[in-house]
Design a protein around this motif. Structure first.
Motif, mmCIF file in Angstrom:
data_model
loop_
_atom_site.group_PDB
_atom_site.id
_atom_site.type_symbol
_atom_site.label_atom_id
_atom_site.label_comp_id
_atom_site.label_asym_id
_atom_site.label_seq_id
_atom_site.Cartn_x
_atom_site.Cartn_y
_atom_site.Cartn_z
ATOM 1 N N ASP A 103 -3.316 -0.164 -0.897
ATOM 2 C CA ASP A 103 -2.596 -1.369 -1.298
ATOM 3 C C ASP A 103 -3.281 -2.047 -2.487
ATOM 4 O O ASP A 103 -3.185 -3.254 -2.674
ATOM 5 N N ARG A 158 -2.129 6.912 1.953
ATOM 6 C CA ARG A 158 -0.926 6.389 2.617
ATOM 7 C C ARG A 158 -1.022 4.902 2.885
ATOM 8 O O ARG A 158 -0.008 4.231 3.056
ATOM 9 N N GLN A 159 -2.243 4.366 2.929
ATOM 10 C CA GLN A 159 -2.430 2.948 3.217
ATOM 11 C C GLN A 159 -2.939 2.164 2.014
ATOM 12 O O GLN A 159 -3.260 0.990 2.129
#
Length: 170
Positions: free
Chosen positions: A93, A90-91
């Motif tokens: 990057d 979800r995080q």
């Protein structure tokens, strides 16, 4: 100097340069980088697992996603190193999709004679990759940990390189 004190219940207390180390929930001793200066790899008690608490005096540190455990192997002139990297999907990057990134790193480890893959997979929220390797004992513990950091970064760099130059399909 590192001193191992055995307690009556079979547990050990580790004292480095007069400072008692804490351990994590896994029983790994948290070694502050500031205490590493002047220590030799041979100072590590054989079979006791350590992890770097913060950063080395040179400023070098492991990535926050990486847990790196090291210990001196009994009867061998090597350090055993276990690396577990955890990425929250979800995080994420990163430059490339997380699954492709993990698959590429797994491929790098599988194709290397220096690393042994322990686990690579996801649980819907997090991806984990775990591998190990051994390093010859260095006189200077700080130099040994800098080399370990380089070996961990090499896996990530080679994996990204495969994706960047199209050697691995996304």
């Amino acid at each position: 100097m590192i001193i191992e004190k055995k307690e009556g219940n079979g547990e050990s207390e580790i004292v480095v340069l007069g400072e008692t180390l804490c351990s994590d929930s896994e029983g790994n001793y948290l070694l502050p980088g500031r205490l590493i200066v002047g220590l030799k790899t041979d100072d590590l008690p054989s079979g006791i697992r350590f992890t770097l608490l913060d950063q080395l005096p040179s400023g070098i540190r492991f990535f926050r996603e990486d847990t790196v455990i090291f210990s001196r192997l009994p009867d061998r002139n090597e350090l055993s190193v276990e690396v577990t990297s955890v990425y929250d999907s979800r995080q994420w990057d990163g430059l490339f999709p997380l699954q492709a990134t993990m698959d590429s790193r797994r491929c790098v480890i599988d194709n290397s004679t220096e690393y042994e893959l322990r686990y690579c997979g996801d649980d819907c929220e997090c991806w984990r990759i775990s591998y190990c390797f051994a390093r010859p004992v260095q006189n200077d513990l700080e130099t040994a940990l800098e080399e370990i950091c380089d070996k961990v970064r090499w896996v990530e760099e080679k994996g990204n390189e495969q994706l960047l130059f199209g050697r691995w399909q996304i």
